[in-house]
Design an enzyme around this catalytic site. Structure first.
Site, PDB file in Angstrom:
ATOM      1  N   ALA A  11       0.885  -1.170   0.000  1.00  0.00           N
ATOM      2  CA  ALA A  11       0.000   0.000   0.000  1.00  0.00           C
ATOM      3  C   ALA A  11       0.923   1.221   0.000  1.00  0.00           C
ATOM      4  CB  ALA A  11      -0.913  -0.022   1.217  1.00  0.00           C
ATOM      5  N   GLY A  14       3.924   1.382   2.488  1.00  0.00           N
ATOM      6  CA  GLY A  14       4.930   0.357   2.194  1.00  0.00           C
ATOM      7  C   GLY A  14       5.756   0.737   0.975  1.00  0.00           C
ATOM      8  N   ASN A  32       3.906  -8.651  -1.745  1.00  0.00           N
ATOM      9  CA  ASN A  32       2.521  -8.328  -1.417  1.00  0.00           C
ATOM     10  C   ASN A  32       1.694  -9.585  -1.597  1.00  0.00           C
ATOM     11  OD1 ASN A  32       0.826  -5.730  -0.926  1.00  0.00           O
ATOM     12  ND2 ASN A  32      -0.406  -6.986  -2.299  1.00  0.00           N
ATOM     13  N   VAL A  74       1.538  -3.760   6.926  1.00  0.00           N
ATOM     14  CA  VAL A  74       0.176  -4.228   6.663  1.00  0.00           C
ATOM     15  C   VAL A  74      -0.737  -3.699   7.751  1.00  0.00           C
ATOM     16  CG1 VAL A  74       0.980  -6.292   5.469  1.00  0.00           C
ATOM     17  CG2 VAL A  74       0.576  -6.403   7.938  1.00  0.00           C
ATOM     18  N   ASN A 102       0.341   0.769  12.888  1.00  0.00           N
ATOM     19  CA  ASN A 102      -0.154   1.408  14.119  1.00  0.00           C
ATOM     20  C   ASN A 102      -0.761   0.345  15.021  1.00  0.00           C
ATOM     21  OD1 ASN A 102       0.415   4.137  14.292  1.00  0.00           O
ATOM     22  ND2 ASN A 102      -1.307   4.714  12.974  1.00  0.00           N
ATOM     23  N   SER A 128       5.739   7.527  11.620  1.00  0.00           N
ATOM     24  CA  SER A 128       4.816   8.646  11.459  1.00  0.00           C
ATOM     25  C   SER A 128       5.256   9.587  10.353  1.00  0.00           C
ATOM     26  CB  SER A 128       4.720   9.449  12.757  1.00  0.00           C
ATOM     27  OG  SER A 128       3.903  10.585  12.552  1.00  0.00           O
ATOM     28  N   GLY A 129       4.285  10.214   9.744  1.00  0.00           N
ATOM     29  CA  GLY A 129       4.591  11.238   8.748  1.00  0.00           C
ATOM     30  C   GLY A 129       3.762  11.085   7.487  1.00  0.00           C
ATOM     31  N   GLY A 130       2.855  10.122   7.504  1.00  0.00           N
ATOM     32  CA  GLY A 130       2.006   9.933   6.333  1.00  0.00           C
ATOM     33  C   GLY A 130       2.819   9.521   5.120  1.00  0.00           C
ATOM     34  N   LYS A 183       4.502   5.665  19.937  1.00  0.00           N
ATOM     35  CA  LYS A 183       3.761   6.091  18.738  1.00  0.00           C
ATOM     36  C   LYS A 183       2.293   6.366  19.088  1.00  0.00           C
ATOM     37  CE  LYS A 183       2.754   7.029  14.444  1.00  0.00           C
ATOM     38  NZ  LYS A 183       1.446   6.704  14.059  1.00  0.00           N
ATOM     39  N   HIS A 186       2.190   9.652  20.663  1.00  0.00           N
ATOM     40  CA  HIS A 186       2.349  10.630  19.573  1.00  0.00           C
ATOM     41  C   HIS A 186       0.984  10.919  18.941  1.00  0.00           C
ATOM     42  CE1 HIS A 186       2.403  11.355  15.241  1.00  0.00           C
ATOM     43  NE2 HIS A 186       3.485  12.089  15.435  1.00  0.00           N
ATOM     44  N   ASN A 187       0.255   9.855  18.644  1.00  0.00           N
ATOM     45  CA  ASN A 187      -1.043  10.044  17.992  1.00  0.00           C
ATOM     46  C   ASN A 187      -2.035  10.737  18.914  1.00  0.00           C
ATOM     47  OD1 ASN A 187       0.177   8.571  15.947  1.00  0.00           O
ATOM     48  ND2 ASN A 187      -1.709   7.493  15.435  1.00  0.00           N
ATOM     49  N   GLU A 190      -1.238  14.202  18.782  1.00  0.00           N
ATOM     50  CA  GLU A 190      -1.728  14.675  17.475  1.00  0.00           C
ATOM     51  C   GLU A 190      -3.217  15.041  17.588  1.00  0.00           C
ATOM     52  OE1 GLU A 190      -0.675  12.065  14.076  1.00  0.00           O
ATOM     53  OE2 GLU A 190      -2.812  11.990  13.641  1.00  0.00           O
ATOM     54  N   TYR A 191      -4.001  14.192  18.240  1.00  0.00           N
ATOM     55  CA  TYR A 191      -5.426  14.483  18.443  1.00  0.00           C
ATOM     56  C   TYR A 191      -5.565  15.807  19.207  1.00  0.00           C
ATOM     57  CZ  TYR A 191      -7.479   9.853  17.237  1.00  0.00           C
ATOM     58  OH  TYR A 191      -7.918   8.717  16.609  1.00  0.00           O
TER      59      TYR A 191
HETATM   60  C1  6PG Z   1       1.015   9.497  11.617  1.00  0.00           C
HETATM   61  C2  6PG Z   1      -0.472   9.477  11.885  1.00  0.00           C
HETATM   62  C3  6PG Z   1      -1.119   8.245  11.376  1.00  0.00           C
HETATM   63  C4  6PG Z   1      -2.611   8.124  11.682  1.00  0.00           C
HETATM   64  C5  6PG Z   1      -3.464   9.177  11.108  1.00  0.00           C
HETATM   65  C6  6PG Z   1      -4.951   8.947  11.258  1.00  0.00           C
HETATM   66  O1  6PG Z   1       1.719   9.568  12.621  1.00  0.00           O
HETATM   67  O2  6PG Z   1       1.468   9.471  10.471  1.00  0.00           O
HETATM   68  O3  6PG Z   1      -0.678   9.499  13.273  1.00  0.00           O
HETATM   69  O4  6PG Z   1      -0.450   7.177  11.983  1.00  0.00           O
HETATM   70  O5  6PG Z   1      -3.044   6.927  11.160  1.00  0.00           O
HETATM   71  O6  6PG Z   1      -3.133  10.407  11.627  1.00  0.00           O
HETATM   72  O7  6PG Z   1      -5.353   8.827  12.577  1.00  0.00           O
HETATM   73  P1  6PG Z   1      -6.887   8.955  12.943  1.00  0.00           P
HETATM   74  O8  6PG Z   1      -7.653   8.290  11.848  1.00  0.00           O
HETATM   75  O9  6PG Z   1      -7.079   8.232  14.239  1.00  0.00           O
HETATM   76  O10 6PG Z   1      -7.183  10.409  13.022  1.00  0.00           O
END
Ligand code: 6PG
Length: 482
Positions: A11, A14, A32, A74, A102, A128-130, A183, A186-187, A190-191
């Site tokens: 995906a 990856g 895959n 995955v 995650n 993390s970092g998308g 992590k 971290h999330n 982030e929230y």
């Molecule tokens: C990251 C993000 C990522 C997370 C999204 C969506 O560190 O790159 O934290 O891991 O999946 O931010 O999170 P939610 O769907 O819970 O908002």
């Protein structure tokens, strides 16, 4: 020449991690579950690179240098267990499996222990970092079997983001599920950061009646201050983004927030460990409340629409809001670090908080200038129990106090919901109060359930019970605390 590392799961995360590893001179074997995905990748983004494909797990294993390093990109949960079960019979002792999803950290604890019995090393790593982070430098938070780290370290530190001083935003976090725990926090943070920003947006939009262009300019300015961060930066972009009809796109987006669970896990862990992680938990609840859209629409009708206009000098309010946001953010991080401290103590992880701040300094979603100050604070005092006590942060909290209270009070007065900013202030008020009303609460518990209390004039650990009504007995209940 055999491959340096194998990656399972093509995906977007990856694929981008593989391309990033390839850019840094590593030979990656890509696999895959569906073979077409491998072909698509090899003939698409991986064309002309050193990346090789594997169409079965056996082929993947055969193509890797020993000790083998296989990274799973995955979906967290059963899929990880199912790949582990299939891989283990094909691997040799000393080989390494890495889970880069995650994952909820108790799953990583379990996997590290189960694989250890089989002689396989397991790393659970937050990434993390998308998409962009994965491709050009994510923040990477690995934990698990420490024996595996020296083999993975060069690859992970090469592909990770770097700080302004060229330090990798990746280091060993600790044993077992420590990497996934960090992590998760971290999330959670982030929230919190996202919720705080949205509260400031609503105050500006509904309270101060600002246009989107005005709000965009404010976020651009804020990004030049201590609030400098990725999330503030993208917020200014979002506010300035116009739909095809020239109207701000953000106003056409349905106001119900999704969530994949990491913020909720952070709150659950805080409750389990007895840490007052109020801001992040309020942020999770704010998402839950947002999802009750139909009920909210009905309730607005029922209770009548609020007039939430904020009078006064707009510029003064904007600066007050900036200070309130910054102070609340300090509380959020302080609470997050309190949670990590407790988890580290309970699990014997020996977390290095300065390193955690460094790992979050670049690459990840919460990356910000602010994290350098957090790192400095833990450099000065590695055992700092409350981030707000560090002189830099204490100074900001004190200087922002007036503005923060003004914003919180005004939001209550005019009815703009700001659960995170106001609860952060309430937390600090509680944390800085030597005597809270829990004495009365203890009296109530003892009154109705003989739960006993300690006395201020007697040593701690001595428990007393009073027969408050003369009708109850003198027998006390047990004094355990959950
Ligand atoms: C990251 C993000 C990522 C997370 C999204 C969506 O560190 O790159 O934290 O891991 O999946 O931010 O999170 P939610 O769907 O819970 O908002």
């Amino acid at each position: 020449m055999k491959g340096d590392i194998g990656v399972i799961g093509l995906a977007v995360m990856g694929q981008n991690l593989i391309l990033n590893m390839n850019d840094h001179g590593y030979k990656v074997v890509a696999h895959n579950r569906t073979a077409e995905k491998v072909d698509e990748f090899l003939q698409g983004p991986a064309k002309g690179t050193n990346i090789v494909g594997a169409y079965s797990l056996q082929e993947l294993v055969d193509k890797l240098e020993s000790p083998r390093k296989i990274m799973l990109m995955v979906r967290a949960g059963d899929v990880v267990d199912s790949f582990i079960d299939k891989l283990v019979p094909l691997l040799d002792k000393g080989d390494i499996i890495i889970d880069g999803g995650n994952t909820n950290f108790p799953d990583t604890n379990r996997r590290v222990a189960a694989l250890k019995e089989k002689g396989i090393h397991f790393i659970g790593s937050g990434v993390s970092g998308g998409e962009e982070g994965a491709r050009f430098g994510p923040s990477i938070m690995p934990g698990g079997s420490p024996e595996a780290w020296p083999f993975v370290k060069p690859i992970f530190q090469a592909i990770s983001a770097k700080t302004e001083n060229d330090e990798p935003c990746c280091d060993w976090v600790g044993n077992d599920g420590a990497g996934h725990f960090v992590k998760m926090v971290h999330n959670g943070i982030e929230y919190g950061d996202m919720q705080l920003i949205t509260e400031a947006y609503q105050f500006m939009k509904d309270g101060l009646g600002m246009t989107h262009d005005e709000m965009q300019s404010v976020f651009i300015e804020w990004n030049k201050t201590e609030l400098n961060s990725y999330l503030v930066e993208i917020t200014s972009d979002i506010l300035g983004y116009k739909d095809t009809d020239g109207e701000p796109l953000v106003e056409k987006i349905l106001d119900t927030a999704g969530q994949k669970g990491t913020g909720k896990w952070t709150g659950i862990n805080a409750l389990d460990m007895g840490i007052p992680l109020t801001l992040i938990t309020e942020s999770v609840f704010a998402r839950c409340l947002s999802s009750l859209k139909d009920q909210r629409v009905e309730a607005e009708e029922l209770f009548g629409k609020k007039e939430s206009i904020v009078e006064g000098d707009k510029q003064v309010w904007i600066e007050a809001l900036r200070q309130a946001l910054l102070a609340s953010k300090i509380i959020s991080y302080a609470q997050g670090f309190m949670l990590m401290r407790e988890a580290s103590n309970e699990n014997g992880w020996d977390l290095n908080y300065g390193n955690v701040a460094l790992m979050w300094r670049g690459g990840c979603i919460i990356r910000s200038a602010f994290l350098s100050n957090i790192r400095d604070a833990y450099d000065i005092d590695p055992e700092l129990s409350f981030l707000g006590s560090d002189s830099y942060f204490k100074g900001i909290l004190e200087n922002s106090m007036f503005a923060w209270r003004k914003v919180a009070a005004k939001s209550m007065e005019v009815g703009i919901p700001m659960p995170s900013m106001t609860s952060a202030l309430t937390f600090l008020d509680g944390y800085t109060t030597a005597r809270l009303p829990a004495n009365l609460l203890q009296a109530q518990r003892d009154y109705f359930g003989a739960h006993t209390y300690e006395r201020v004039d007697k040593p701690k650990g001595e428990f007393f019970h009073t027969n408050w009504t003369g009708k109850g007995g003198d027998v006390s209940s047990t004094t355990y605390n959950s």
